[in-house]
Design a protein around this motif. Sequence first.
Motif, PDB file in Angstrom:
ATOM      1  N   ASP A   1       1.499   8.955  -6.294  1.00  0.00           N
ATOM      2  CA  ASP A   1       1.774  10.377  -6.116  1.00  0.00           C
ATOM      3  C   ASP A   1       2.860  10.865  -7.064  1.00  0.00           C
ATOM      4  O   ASP A   1       2.768  11.970  -7.603  1.00  0.00           O
ATOM      5  CB  ASP A   1       2.197  10.639  -4.665  1.00  0.00           C
ATOM      6  CG  ASP A   1       1.042  10.446  -3.694  1.00  0.00           C
ATOM      7  OD1 ASP A   1      -0.105  10.389  -4.160  1.00  0.00           O
ATOM      8  OD2 ASP A   1       1.292  10.317  -2.487  1.00  0.00           O
ATOM      9  N   VAL A   2       3.891  10.038  -7.266  1.00  0.00           N
ATOM     10  CA  VAL A   2       4.988  10.452  -8.143  1.00  0.00           C
ATOM     11  C   VAL A   2       4.522  10.550  -9.589  1.00  0.00           C
ATOM     12  O   VAL A   2       4.693  11.577 -10.258  1.00  0.00           O
ATOM     13  CB  VAL A   2       6.172   9.473  -8.029  1.00  0.00           C
ATOM     14  CG1 VAL A   2       7.205   9.751  -9.111  1.00  0.00           C
ATOM     15  CG2 VAL A   2       6.812   9.593  -6.650  1.00  0.00           C
ATOM     16  N   VAL A   3       3.926   9.472 -10.076  1.00  0.00           N
ATOM     17  CA  VAL A   3       3.555   9.408 -11.491  1.00  0.00           C
ATOM     18  C   VAL A   3       2.298  10.221 -11.772  1.00  0.00           C
ATOM     19  O   VAL A   3       2.229  10.986 -12.741  1.00  0.00           O
ATOM     20  CB  VAL A   3       3.361   7.940 -11.923  1.00  0.00           C
ATOM     21  CG1 VAL A   3       2.920   7.878 -13.376  1.00  0.00           C
ATOM     22  CG2 VAL A   3       4.637   7.161 -11.715  1.00  0.00           C
TER      23      VAL A   3
ATOM     24  N   ILE B   1      -7.602  11.282  -2.910  1.00  0.00           N
ATOM     25  CA  ILE B   1      -8.040  11.706  -1.578  1.00  0.00           C
ATOM     26  C   ILE B   1      -7.896  10.563  -0.589  1.00  0.00           C
ATOM     27  O   ILE B   1      -7.477  10.762   0.557  1.00  0.00           O
ATOM     28  CB  ILE B   1      -9.488  12.224  -1.642  1.00  0.00           C
ATOM     29  CG1 ILE B   1      -9.543  13.512  -2.480  1.00  0.00           C
ATOM     30  CG2 ILE B   1     -10.029  12.475  -0.246  1.00  0.00           C
ATOM     31  CD1 ILE B   1     -10.918  14.095  -2.637  1.00  0.00           C
ATOM     32  N   ALA B   2      -8.238   9.343  -1.020  1.00  0.00           N
ATOM     33  CA  ALA B   2      -8.080   8.185  -0.124  1.00  0.00           C
ATOM     34  C   ALA B   2      -6.620   7.991   0.255  1.00  0.00           C
ATOM     35  O   ALA B   2      -6.288   7.713   1.414  1.00  0.00           O
ATOM     36  CB  ALA B   2      -8.625   6.928  -0.794  1.00  0.00           C
ATOM     37  N   GLY B   3      -5.701   8.148  -0.707  1.00  0.00           N
ATOM     38  CA  GLY B   3      -4.278   8.004  -0.408  1.00  0.00           C
ATOM     39  C   GLY B   3      -3.782   9.082   0.540  1.00  0.00           C
ATOM     40  O   GLY B   3      -2.999   8.801   1.460  1.00  0.00           O
ATOM     41  N   MET B   4      -4.242  10.327   0.349  1.00  0.00           N
ATOM     42  CA  MET B   4      -3.852  11.397   1.260  1.00  0.00           C
ATOM     43  C   MET B   4      -4.362  11.128   2.668  1.00  0.00           C
ATOM     44  O   MET B   4      -3.663  11.370   3.662  1.00  0.00           O
ATOM     45  CB  MET B   4      -4.378  12.739   0.743  1.00  0.00           C
ATOM     46  CG  MET B   4      -3.704  13.226  -0.534  1.00  0.00           C
ATOM     47  SD  MET B   4      -4.173  14.934  -0.961  1.00  0.00           S
ATOM     48  CE  MET B   4      -5.913  14.714  -1.391  1.00  0.00           C
TER      49      MET B   4
ATOM     50  N   LEU C   1       0.830  -1.205   0.000  1.00  0.00           N
ATOM     51  CA  LEU C   1       0.000   0.000   0.000  1.00  0.00           C
ATOM     52  C   LEU C   1       0.867   1.258   0.000  1.00  0.00           C
ATOM     53  O   LEU C   1       0.560   2.236  -0.675  1.00  0.00           O
ATOM     54  CB  LEU C   1      -0.927  -0.010   1.221  1.00  0.00           C
ATOM     55  CG  LEU C   1      -2.032  -1.070   1.214  1.00  0.00           C
ATOM     56  CD1 LEU C   1      -2.814  -1.037   2.521  1.00  0.00           C
ATOM     57  CD2 LEU C   1      -2.978  -0.866   0.035  1.00  0.00           C
ATOM     58  N   ARG C   2       1.954   1.222   0.797  1.00  0.00           N
ATOM     59  CA  ARG C   2       2.844   2.382   0.838  1.00  0.00           C
ATOM     60  C   ARG C   2       3.479   2.642  -0.518  1.00  0.00           C
ATOM     61  O   ARG C   2       3.541   3.783  -0.986  1.00  0.00           O
ATOM     62  CB  ARG C   2       3.933   2.162   1.892  1.00  0.00           C
ATOM     63  CG  ARG C   2       4.827   3.385   2.108  1.00  0.00           C
ATOM     64  CD  ARG C   2       6.028   3.035   2.946  1.00  0.00           C
ATOM     65  NE  ARG C   2       6.936   2.149   2.232  1.00  0.00           N
ATOM     66  CZ  ARG C   2       7.820   2.559   1.329  1.00  0.00           C
ATOM     67  NH1 ARG C   2       7.901   3.842   1.009  1.00  0.00           N
ATOM     68  NH2 ARG C   2       8.601   1.696   0.715  1.00  0.00           N
ATOM     69  N   ILE C   3       3.941   1.577  -1.160  1.00  0.00           N
ATOM     70  CA  ILE C   3       4.561   1.726  -2.478  1.00  0.00           C
ATOM     71  C   ILE C   3       3.537   2.194  -3.500  1.00  0.00           C
ATOM     72  O   ILE C   3       3.830   3.040  -4.359  1.00  0.00           O
ATOM     73  CB  ILE C   3       5.215   0.400  -2.899  1.00  0.00           C
ATOM     74  CG1 ILE C   3       6.396   0.076  -1.987  1.00  0.00           C
ATOM     75  CG2 ILE C   3       5.684   0.456  -4.356  1.00  0.00           C
ATOM     76  CD1 ILE C   3       6.970  -1.305  -2.200  1.00  0.00           C
TER      77      ILE C   3
END
Length: 386
Positions: free
Chosen positions: A184-186, A342-345, A176-178
């Motif tokens: 976020d990067v791509v 938004i879920a990732g943030m 999940l972290r990766i």
Amino acid sequence: MSSFVQTRFRPPFGRRLDAALAAGVFVLVAIAEGQRLSRGGDSVPSLLASWPLITAVCGALLFRRRYPVAVGWFTVSATGAYYLLSDIDGPLVVVPIVALYAIAAQGRMRAAIAMAAAMVAGMSADTLAGSGDVNGTAVFMLTGWLVAVVALGSVRHGRVAYAEEQARLRATEERLRIAREVHDVVGHTISLINVQAGAALHRLKKDPAQAEAALGAIKSSSRETLRELRATLGVLRQVDEEAPTAPAPGLARANELVASAKLAGLPVRIDRTGPERPLPAPVDLAAYRIVQESLTNAARHSGAGRVTVRLAYTDGELALAVEDDGRGPAARPAGTGGGSGIAGMTERARALGGELTAGPRPGGGFAVRARLPYGIAGEPMKRSDR
């Protein structure tokens, strides 16, 4: 100059351990049988029949990993037959006890309990038959040993199952972290490249200078994305590559996000309140990614004309807000997909013990607000005049 190779003793394990244990038990039983033979008094058929049983029981131990339950029942039966022929309380019983422990350690408790009960019942029957070699005390002691063996095997099974579950949880958290990091990067850079490419096409004939600036921003953004993506994939591959020389993502690079957004036609202003301080790496990275993702959403979906990034440094936490005057993600065109920004943030904030909210502003526009506790944050740092 002579060289010495230091070898470290490694105890046997797996099949080698089984072979060593079987050989050791066989030698001990053979010694006991030698004493029985020298003593005399036993019939020749009884002596001859004991050796095939001894060999079969010890040899069966080599197959306990492949056929644990079958080997367990065979060693219990063959050992019982051996003790009917021999009056020597030899160490052959070690083999069925080892098989019993292995079955319990695999979580097959029904089979283990049934085998232990069969061994106790067999010895009890020998006691009731009037055998002078076995009495009630021996039955009681054997029962205690078998209960302890089954309990130890059950504890071993529980520990292994717990360790495997923890390993699965750590692997899931790492995935999940990766996934968040790659998204976020791509996602951020590709979104800005898409906006910048559209702007370049629109201005190519009317304003070639601005179109050239947008194409230059595309080149710079794609190069930075490749660098970060290679660094992330390098960690996954665990290869010996050069460490990236660019600074790690953090609020110190917030101005780069502002510059990229401006090239995409999105004016951004940063307001800082409170004394800036060195943030723990997880907090610094989370804040950077939240600002990055918020600007990406504003550029793609809100149609905003102005964005304000507010960073408030307090004694215990960093409070950040990204506010725009656009329509927000609710006005996203149909068919563009739900995404996981938004879920990732939110996951990033919660992982640090903070919280994140995102929604329309009362006066119009959209806002993302987050609280990120410092944890072990450092002291406030002095800002140099810029």
